[in-house]
Design a protein around this motif. Structure first.
Motif, mmCIF file in Angstrom:
data_model
loop_
_atom_site.group_PDB
_atom_site.id
_atom_site.type_symbol
_atom_site.label_atom_id
_atom_site.label_comp_id
_atom_site.label_asym_id
_atom_site.label_seq_id
_atom_site.Cartn_x
_atom_site.Cartn_y
_atom_site.Cartn_z
ATOM 1 N N GLY A 1 0.802 -1.159 0.085
ATOM 2 C CA GLY A 1 -0.002 -0.092 0.055
ATOM 3 C C GLY A 1 0.735 1.188 -0.232
ATOM 4 O O GLY A 1 0.384 2.347 -0.385
ATOM 5 N N LEU A 2 2.286 1.008 0.506
ATOM 6 C CA LEU A 2 3.015 2.290 0.434
ATOM 7 C C LEU A 2 3.300 2.695 -0.927
ATOM 8 O O LEU A 2 4.092 3.713 -1.219
ATOM 9 C CB LEU A 2 4.084 2.078 1.405
ATOM 10 C CG LEU A 2 3.824 1.928 2.831
ATOM 11 C CD1 LEU A 2 5.210 1.721 3.793
ATOM 12 C CD2 LEU A 2 3.269 3.040 3.363
ATOM 13 N N VAL A 3 3.356 1.514 -1.901
ATOM 14 C CA VAL A 3 4.120 1.942 -3.126
ATOM 15 C C VAL A 3 3.200 1.739 -4.385
ATOM 16 O O VAL A 3 3.754 1.770 -5.621
ATOM 17 C CB VAL A 3 5.148 1.274 -3.370
ATOM 18 C CG1 VAL A 3 6.437 1.687 -2.273
ATOM 19 C CG2 VAL A 3 5.169 -0.202 -3.156
ATOM 20 N N ASP A 4 1.948 1.352 -4.179
ATOM 21 C CA ASP A 4 1.341 0.743 -5.425
ATOM 22 C C ASP A 4 0.440 1.916 -6.034
ATOM 23 O O ASP A 4 -0.273 1.689 -7.120
ATOM 24 C CB ASP A 4 0.448 -0.498 -5.325
ATOM 25 C CG ASP A 4 -0.552 -0.541 -4.101
ATOM 26 O OD1 ASP A 4 -0.591 0.592 -3.421
ATOM 27 O OD2 ASP A 4 -1.230 -1.537 -3.793
ATOM 28 N N ARG A 5 0.307 3.036 -5.566
ATOM 29 C CA ARG A 5 -0.567 3.970 -6.101
ATOM 30 C C ARG A 5 -0.078 5.328 -6.181
ATOM 31 O O ARG A 5 0.484 5.821 -5.067
ATOM 32 C CB ARG A 5 -2.089 3.850 -5.123
ATOM 33 C CG ARG A 5 -2.997 2.786 -5.477
ATOM 34 C CD ARG A 5 -4.383 2.771 -4.751
ATOM 35 N NE ARG A 5 -4.976 1.675 -4.842
ATOM 36 C CZ ARG A 5 -5.786 1.129 -4.111
ATOM 37 N NH1 ARG A 5 -6.459 1.894 -2.895
ATOM 38 N NH2 ARG A 5 -6.553 0.122 -4.078
#
Length: 281
Positions: free
Chosen positions: A251-255
């Motif tokens: 969740g820290l890098v995918d959006r």
């Protein structure tokens, strides 16, 4: 009906949007998340599947996935504006909505600076300039803090980023992950491995000899242990030998949202622990 105003979106298109805007459908999870951060969720009447952040976004009516928008469901929600993302929503969907008289504002964030621009643009559009300015200022300040802490002369450790377990997928140039690794003071070993998300084998990893490995489970279903176990078969790798294999929350890098800044700060601590050892921020 109110008046229309002309705005230029991040794809460089001039869009006539109603003034005031009353009913918005978001066509990507990242956009939904940012509308909430801007405090304008009162306008949201629909969103795509996987619009799950914040939790209350899960209650919005669904209009399909962002690559396969159900135009009929969008129309049924009577939006006076749709918010789309250039690299996710198909162009024909945007054209179809516009042909039906629904204006579409397109965002196109390709790096951290453009995420800041996107937030400012959406802030202007949705009359949330104050919140947008605060979020943008916070992002810029936190990026600067990471960069200022790095000794620009110091060696940059070789970092291998892994998405999911099988096959190994990494991140090349032109991705947010590449930018996070470089900004956090690392060398992205898969920078030139072919395309944006190259599929690789362990022989590639052995060739790269990463000093730091960062593993994010995207599709999920993998425990931390199973994500790490592949690495422990190669004790000769510097990252394994020095116990520098780290699992991070995808969740820290995918959006493309402000959460990437948290990703940047996490990467900086993992790549340069010596710069962060004296404090627990």
């Amino acid at each position: 009906a109110g008046h229309a105003r002309q705005v230029v979106d991040q794809a460089g298109r001039t869009v006539a949007v109603p003034d005031p805007i009353r009913r918005v459908v978001s066509l990507a999870p990242s956009i939904t998340e940012i509308v909430y951060q801007l405090g304008r969720e009162d306008l949201l009447k629909g969103a795509t599947l996987y619009s799950d952040t914040p939790a209350e976004a899960k209650l919005l009516p669904r209009v399909g996935s962002y690559v396969r928008i159900d135009v009929e469901k969008v129309i049924a929600l009577k939006p006076d504006l749709c918010l789309a993302i250039k690299d996710g929503n198909p162009l024909h969907t945007v054209a179809r909505l516009e042909s039906l008289g629904i204006p579409v504002y397109v965002v196109n964030p390709r790096n951290l600076a453009e995420i800041v621009e996107m937030i400012m643009g959406l802030g202007m559009l949705l009359e949330a300039e104050k919140q947008a300015t605060e979020i943008a200022a916070d992002m810029r300040q936190r990026i600067r803090k990471v960069v200022d802490r790095l000794d620009q002369e110091a060696p940059r450790p070789g970092v291998f980023f892994q998405i999911d377990a099988e096959p190994i997928v990494s991140a090349g140039r032109g991705t947010f992950i590449h930018e996070l690794i470089v900004t956090a003071g690392g060398r992205n070993l898969a920078a030139d491995a072919g395309n944006a998300y190259p599929k690789l084998g362990w022989e590639d990893v052995l060739h790269y000899r990463p000093e730091v490995a960062i593993v994010a489970s995207m599709a999920g279903g993998h425990s931390r242990e199973s994500l790490l176990s592949g690495w422990y078969k190669w004790p000769q790798l510097p990252a394994v030998k020095n116990n520098r294999i780290h699992v991070v929350d995808a969740g820290l890098v995918d959006r493309p949202t402000p959460r990437l800044i948290e990703g940047l700060e996490t990467f900086a601590r993992l790549i340069h622990p010596e710069l962060y050892s004296d404090q627990d921020e």
